[in-house]
Design an enzyme around this catalytic site. Sequence first.
Site, PDB file in Angstrom:
ATOM      1  N   ASN A  89     -24.174  19.121  -0.877  1.00  0.00           N
ATOM      2  CA  ASN A  89     -25.681  19.439  -0.369  1.00  0.00           C
ATOM      3  C   ASN A  89     -25.815  18.770   1.019  1.00  0.00           C
ATOM      4  O   ASN A  89     -25.039  17.970   1.388  1.00  0.00           O
ATOM      5  CB  ASN A  89     -26.771  18.857  -1.234  1.00  0.00           C
ATOM      6  CG  ASN A  89     -26.893  17.263  -0.889  1.00  0.00           C
ATOM      7  OD1 ASN A  89     -27.966  17.258   0.059  1.00  0.00           O
ATOM      8  ND2 ASN A  89     -26.432  16.170  -1.400  1.00  0.00           N
ATOM      9  N   PHE A 117     -32.982  15.645   3.796  1.00  0.00           N
ATOM     10  CA  PHE A 117     -34.272  14.594   3.714  1.00  0.00           C
ATOM     11  C   PHE A 117     -35.497  15.723   3.428  1.00  0.00           C
ATOM     12  O   PHE A 117     -36.534  15.372   4.202  1.00  0.00           O
ATOM     13  CB  PHE A 117     -34.458  13.450   4.504  1.00  0.00           C
ATOM     14  CG  PHE A 117     -33.426  12.424   4.300  1.00  0.00           C
ATOM     15  CD1 PHE A 117     -32.696  12.201   3.185  1.00  0.00           C
ATOM     16  CD2 PHE A 117     -33.346  11.631   5.444  1.00  0.00           C
ATOM     17  CE1 PHE A 117     -31.640  11.240   3.058  1.00  0.00           C
ATOM     18  CE2 PHE A 117     -32.504  10.434   5.310  1.00  0.00           C
ATOM     19  CZ  PHE A 117     -31.626  10.381   4.162  1.00  0.00           C
ATOM     20  N   SER A 161     -26.667   8.788   4.186  1.00  0.00           N
ATOM     21  CA  SER A 161     -26.715  10.310   3.857  1.00  0.00           C
ATOM     22  C   SER A 161     -26.010  10.735   4.905  1.00  0.00           C
ATOM     23  O   SER A 161     -26.166  10.458   6.214  1.00  0.00           O
ATOM     24  CB  SER A 161     -28.377  10.768   3.798  1.00  0.00           C
ATOM     25  OG  SER A 161     -28.006  12.123   3.997  1.00  0.00           O
ATOM     26  N   ASN A 183     -26.362  13.898   5.859  1.00  0.00           N
ATOM     27  CA  ASN A 183     -26.937  14.849   6.596  1.00  0.00           C
ATOM     28  C   ASN A 183     -28.127  14.736   7.514  1.00  0.00           C
ATOM     29  O   ASN A 183     -28.835  15.614   7.787  1.00  0.00           O
ATOM     30  CB  ASN A 183     -27.633  15.691   5.146  1.00  0.00           C
ATOM     31  CG  ASN A 183     -26.622  16.138   4.309  1.00  0.00           C
ATOM     32  OD1 ASN A 183     -25.420  16.453   4.604  1.00  0.00           O
ATOM     33  ND2 ASN A 183     -26.744  15.883   2.978  1.00  0.00           N
ATOM     34  N   THR A 184     -28.210  13.462   7.934  1.00  0.00           N
ATOM     35  CA  THR A 184     -29.295  13.126   8.990  1.00  0.00           C
ATOM     36  C   THR A 184     -28.158  12.637  10.151  1.00  0.00           C
ATOM     37  O   THR A 184     -27.752  11.486   9.829  1.00  0.00           O
ATOM     38  CB  THR A 184     -30.136  12.091   8.544  1.00  0.00           C
ATOM     39  OG1 THR A 184     -31.030  12.674   7.522  1.00  0.00           O
ATOM     40  CG2 THR A 184     -30.914  11.608   9.627  1.00  0.00           C
ATOM     41  N   LYS A 189     -28.098   1.448   0.063  1.00  0.00           N
ATOM     42  CA  LYS A 189     -27.442   2.160  -0.625  1.00  0.00           C
ATOM     43  C   LYS A 189     -26.386   2.604   0.463  1.00  0.00           C
ATOM     44  O   LYS A 189     -26.372   3.078   1.724  1.00  0.00           O
ATOM     45  CB  LYS A 189     -28.156   3.457  -0.830  1.00  0.00           C
ATOM     46  CG  LYS A 189     -27.192   4.416  -1.759  1.00  0.00           C
ATOM     47  CD  LYS A 189     -28.165   5.653  -2.314  1.00  0.00           C
ATOM     48  CE  LYS A 189     -27.384   6.863  -3.022  1.00  0.00           C
ATOM     49  NZ  LYS A 189     -28.222   7.822  -3.811  1.00  0.00           N
ATOM     50  N   ASN A 227     -23.208   6.880  -2.177  1.00  0.00           N
ATOM     51  CA  ASN A 227     -23.941   8.072  -1.674  1.00  0.00           C
ATOM     52  C   ASN A 227     -22.893   9.225  -2.019  1.00  0.00           C
ATOM     53  O   ASN A 227     -21.755   8.860  -2.579  1.00  0.00           O
ATOM     54  CB  ASN A 227     -24.348   8.046  -0.429  1.00  0.00           C
ATOM     55  CG  ASN A 227     -25.735   8.897  -0.310  1.00  0.00           C
ATOM     56  OD1 ASN A 227     -25.563   9.962  -0.829  1.00  0.00           O
ATOM     57  ND2 ASN A 227     -26.975   8.289   0.237  1.00  0.00           N
ATOM     58  N   THR A 228     -23.054  10.277  -1.340  1.00  0.00           N
ATOM     59  CA  THR A 228     -22.066  11.393  -1.331  1.00  0.00           C
ATOM     60  C   THR A 228     -20.937  11.165  -0.277  1.00  0.00           C
ATOM     61  O   THR A 228     -21.136  10.329   0.391  1.00  0.00           O
ATOM     62  CB  THR A 228     -22.820  12.649  -1.308  1.00  0.00           C
ATOM     63  OG1 THR A 228     -23.546  12.733   0.180  1.00  0.00           O
ATOM     64  CG2 THR A 228     -23.858  13.141  -2.319  1.00  0.00           C
TER      65      THR A 228
HETATM   66  C1  LIG Z   1     -28.690  17.694  -4.370  1.00  0.00           C
HETATM   67  C2  LIG Z   1     -28.424  16.250  -4.136  1.00  0.00           C
HETATM   68  C3  LIG Z   1     -29.416  15.487  -3.259  1.00  0.00           C
HETATM   69  C4  LIG Z   1     -29.519  14.142  -2.883  1.00  0.00           C
HETATM   70  N1  LIG Z   1     -30.347  13.356  -2.151  1.00  0.00           N
HETATM   71  C5  LIG Z   1     -30.162  12.382  -1.946  1.00  0.00           C
HETATM   72  C6  LIG Z   1     -31.296  11.541  -1.282  1.00  0.00           C
HETATM   73  O1  LIG Z   1     -32.328  12.213  -0.646  1.00  0.00           O
HETATM   74  N2  LIG Z   1     -31.303  10.372  -1.053  1.00  0.00           N
HETATM   75  C7  LIG Z   1     -29.917   9.488  -1.467  1.00  0.00           C
HETATM   76  O2  LIG Z   1     -29.895   8.411  -1.101  1.00  0.00           O
HETATM   77  N3  LIG Z   1     -29.137  10.026  -2.079  1.00  0.00           N
HETATM   78  C8  LIG Z   1     -29.132  11.567  -2.585  1.00  0.00           C
HETATM   79  N4  LIG Z   1     -28.132  12.190  -3.229  1.00  0.00           N
HETATM   80  C9  LIG Z   1     -27.030  11.399  -3.625  1.00  0.00           C
HETATM   81  C10 LIG Z   1     -27.023  10.812  -5.091  1.00  0.00           C
HETATM   82  O3  LIG Z   1     -28.464   9.914  -5.135  1.00  0.00           O
HETATM   83  C11 LIG Z   1     -26.103  10.190  -5.448  1.00  0.00           C
HETATM   84  O4  LIG Z   1     -25.597   9.146  -4.554  1.00  0.00           O
HETATM   85  C12 LIG Z   1     -24.470  10.934  -5.415  1.00  0.00           C
HETATM   86  O5  LIG Z   1     -24.925  12.425  -5.543  1.00  0.00           O
HETATM   87  C13 LIG Z   1     -23.464  10.524  -6.242  1.00  0.00           C
HETATM   88  O6  LIG Z   1     -23.873  10.536  -7.512  1.00  0.00           O
HETATM   89  P1  LIG Z   1     -23.579  11.799  -8.589  1.00  0.00           P
HETATM   90  O7  LIG Z   1     -22.006  12.080  -8.579  1.00  0.00           O
HETATM   91  O8  LIG Z   1     -23.573  11.526  -9.784  1.00  0.00           O
HETATM   92  O9  LIG Z   1     -24.183  13.122  -8.061  1.00  0.00           O
HETATM   93  C14 LIG Z   1     -28.346  13.398  -3.371  1.00  0.00           C
HETATM   94  C15 LIG Z   1     -27.283  14.159  -4.221  1.00  0.00           C
HETATM   95  C16 LIG Z   1     -27.184  15.585  -4.516  1.00  0.00           C
HETATM   96  C17 LIG Z   1     -26.423  16.349  -5.504  1.00  0.00           C
END
Ligand SMILES: Cc1cc2nc3c(=O)[nH]c(=O)nc-3n(C[C@H](O)[C@H](O)[C@H](O)COP(=O)(O)O)c2cc1C
Length: 345
Positions: A110, A114, A174, A176-177, A216, A245-246
């Site tokens: 993704n 935000f 994140s 993405n910022t 985070k 996070n990702t």
């Molecule tokens: C579509 C999407 C949007 C996300 N948006 C945010 C976000 O706004 N803020 C944040 O801290 N993490 C965000 N994350 C990260 C998740 O909270 C999580 O840390 C990450 O996806 C790893 O967990 P998972 O493998 O179970 O998805 C996002 C993840 C996905 C897939």
Amino acid sequence: MYHAIRPALFRLAPEASHTLAMGLLDTLHRLGVAKKLAGARVDDPVELMGLRFPNRVGLAAGLDKNADHLDALGGLGFGFIEVGTVTPKAQPGNPKPRLFRLADHDAIINRFGFNNKGVTHLVEQVRKSRFDGIIGINIGKNLSTAVEDALADYLLCLDAVHEVADYIAVNISSPNTPGLRTLQFGEQLDALLGPIRARTTELDDIRQQPVPLLIKIAPDMSEDEIALVAQSIQRNQLDGVIATNTTIERQAVEDDPQSDEAGGLSGKPVFDASNRVISQLRDHLPAIPIIGVGGIDSGEAARQKLEAGADLVQLYSGLIYQGPGLINDCAAALSGTSGSKKPAA
Ligand SMILES: Cc1cc2nc3c(=O)[nH]c(=O)nc-3n(C[C@H](O)[C@H](O)[C@H](O)COP(=O)(O)O)c2cc1C
């Protein structure tokens, strides 16, 4: 039931399918059906950071960015829900498409950036919610705010959310910022966390209730970088850390035609990377609560997060691939455990 509707959802573009699924969930909730389909919440209370979590399984940030679906999501069995990331002002996020399913890898990329309705809206939604679990609020900065001025945005969000949050998560991870992740390193981290800690303590005094403050972090960190983050967490007396996070890594999904889409990769391929971060953090921070997130897709995977050193877990991508049954599976697998299972280093 989810496995029956999943093929139809997966035929739609990922963001459209997300919107449809959330609409469906809200409708089922209004009809009083969602809770019945999900089954009773696993009752496995745990005290951490001065809070009582009904069980150890939470929703990770990003799925309910505006706290618009708190009650419906709450009916699925979560012990806690983290809403956001929210920014001071509403912003549209990146242009679409910005969400990609890498289904062969049970993964997602993704680059939402935000997209959210701003902090005032989120606070109103949290006030209206009847969810009786723990509500965490994840805060960030607007795209239009320079990274050098990020502190001002975090403080604006903090001031707005403190009164309604059970805990606050400072998102500096994140991808993405642009520039956001640089805040995780060196002097910039202390320069951010020091004033945020001080302001939180002031607000705690006003509310006469301490609100736990967490950060985070990203999975893309070396062992030395993790050690430095751990020191900063201690220096600034944070109450916990959310890992992770990702990832911006793509090695595990290189064979996928969408692997070169920009953004953060989540789901199964991030499981080991996030476990490594959790484990190394735990070595440096024996007493600080860690919320483990990244790639959990079964009760066994949730158990392994506790083995790596986490006390609580969060889900996101696993829900897309496995459906809401995963929540109770994980909560049941962790039920009766005593938290972080990692032996002292
Ligand atoms: C579509 C999407 C949007 C996300 N948006 C945010 C976000 O706004 N803020 C944040 O801290 N993490 C965000 N994350 C990260 C998740 O909270 C999580 O840390 C990450 O996806 C790893 O967990 P998972 O493998 O179970 O998805 C996002 C993840 C996905 C897939």
